[in-house]
Design a protein around this motif. Structure first.
Motif, PDB file in Angstrom:
ATOM      1  N   ILE A 294       0.867  -1.155  -0.079  1.00  0.00           N
ATOM      2  CA  ILE A 294       0.257   0.015   0.204  1.00  0.00           C
ATOM      3  C   ILE A 294       0.945   1.361   0.021  1.00  0.00           C
ATOM      4  O   ILE A 294       2.004   1.330   0.005  1.00  0.00           O
ATOM      5  CB  ILE A 294      -0.618   0.092   1.271  1.00  0.00           C
ATOM      6  N   GLY A 295       0.153   2.253  -0.118  1.00  0.00           N
ATOM      7  CA  GLY A 295       0.851   3.704   0.126  1.00  0.00           C
ATOM      8  C   GLY A 295       0.318   4.210   1.025  1.00  0.00           C
ATOM      9  O   GLY A 295      -0.764   3.848   1.438  1.00  0.00           O
ATOM     10  N   LEU A 296       0.838   5.133   1.997  1.00  0.00           N
ATOM     11  CA  LEU A 296       0.258   6.080   3.134  1.00  0.00           C
ATOM     12  C   LEU A 296       0.409   7.399   2.769  1.00  0.00           C
ATOM     13  O   LEU A 296       1.566   7.813   2.571  1.00  0.00           O
ATOM     14  CB  LEU A 296       1.097   5.416   4.327  1.00  0.00           C
ATOM     15  N   GLY A 297      -0.745   8.130   2.986  1.00  0.00           N
ATOM     16  CA  GLY A 297      -0.851   9.472   2.923  1.00  0.00           C
ATOM     17  C   GLY A 297       0.009  10.198   3.717  1.00  0.00           C
ATOM     18  O   GLY A 297       0.644  11.228   3.273  1.00  0.00           O
ATOM     19  N   MET A 298       0.550   9.789   4.883  1.00  0.00           N
ATOM     20  CA  MET A 298       1.645  10.518   5.938  1.00  0.00           C
ATOM     21  C   MET A 298       2.944  10.103   5.352  1.00  0.00           C
ATOM     22  O   MET A 298       3.807  11.021   5.926  1.00  0.00           O
ATOM     23  CB  MET A 298       1.275   9.696   7.154  1.00  0.00           C
ATOM     24  N   ARG A 299       3.204   9.364   4.397  1.00  0.00           N
ATOM     25  CA  ARG A 299       4.574   9.037   4.068  1.00  0.00           C
ATOM     26  C   ARG A 299       4.548   9.045   2.606  1.00  0.00           C
ATOM     27  O   ARG A 299       4.775   7.998   1.805  1.00  0.00           O
ATOM     28  CB  ARG A 299       5.085   7.820   4.777  1.00  0.00           C
TER      29      ARG A 299
END
Length: 154
Positions: free
Chosen positions: A135-140
């Motif tokens: 996944i991708g994380l909005g915070m990173r």
């Protein structure tokens, strides 16, 4: 924070940008302490490692191949002091997470790690964790993370 300051340069040197000078920060750990969710592994009165054992699931976790309705204990901010690497500290902290999940009668233990973190990518499957996707994380932004989970022994 002293442990984090020893860990981050080593992470960056291997191409793992999961953490940097801005994260994790004092406020993240202060929140963990206030919520009594920061676990510390000690060896001879030295802090060998830390892990935040929370129920905080990032919204992006819905991208992973797991049941978001399951009650989960989530391991965040897992770190081992470089002086104690190879001694089983991370395994002990993950074992503690599994014990806490069982005590709380939660369904699963979850953890994510940067795609560049080779050590945790070896560790989690060795401990019986199932890879549940990337996944991708909005915070990173710009980073990719692998999601792992293991059923609780509740």
């Amino acid at each position: 924070m002293a442990l984090v300051q020893r860990v981050v340069p080593l992470m960056l040197a291997t191409g793992n940008r999961q953490w940097d000078e801005g994260y994790p920060n004092d406020s993240a750990f202060e929140r963990d302490i206030a919520l009594t969710q920061l676990w510390v592994a000690e060896t001879n009165d030295d802090i060998a490692g830390v892990a935040a054992l929370t129920m905080d699931q990032e919204p992006e976790y819905a991208q992973a191949d797991w049941d978001m309705s399951a009650m989960a204990l989530v391991v965040h901010r897992l770190a081992v002091d470089p002086a104690f690497r190879g001694l089983g500290v991370a395994s002990a902290l993950m074992q503690k997470a599994e014990e806490v999940a069982a005590e709380r009668r939660l369904d699963v233990v979850r953890v994510d790690t940067n795609t560049e973190n080779a050590a945790t990518q070896r560790l989690f499957p060795k401990l019986g964790y199932r890879l549940a996707g990337e996944i991708g994380l909005g915070m990173r932004p710009g980073l990719r993370f692998l999601c792992y989970e293991k059923a609780s022994a509740k």
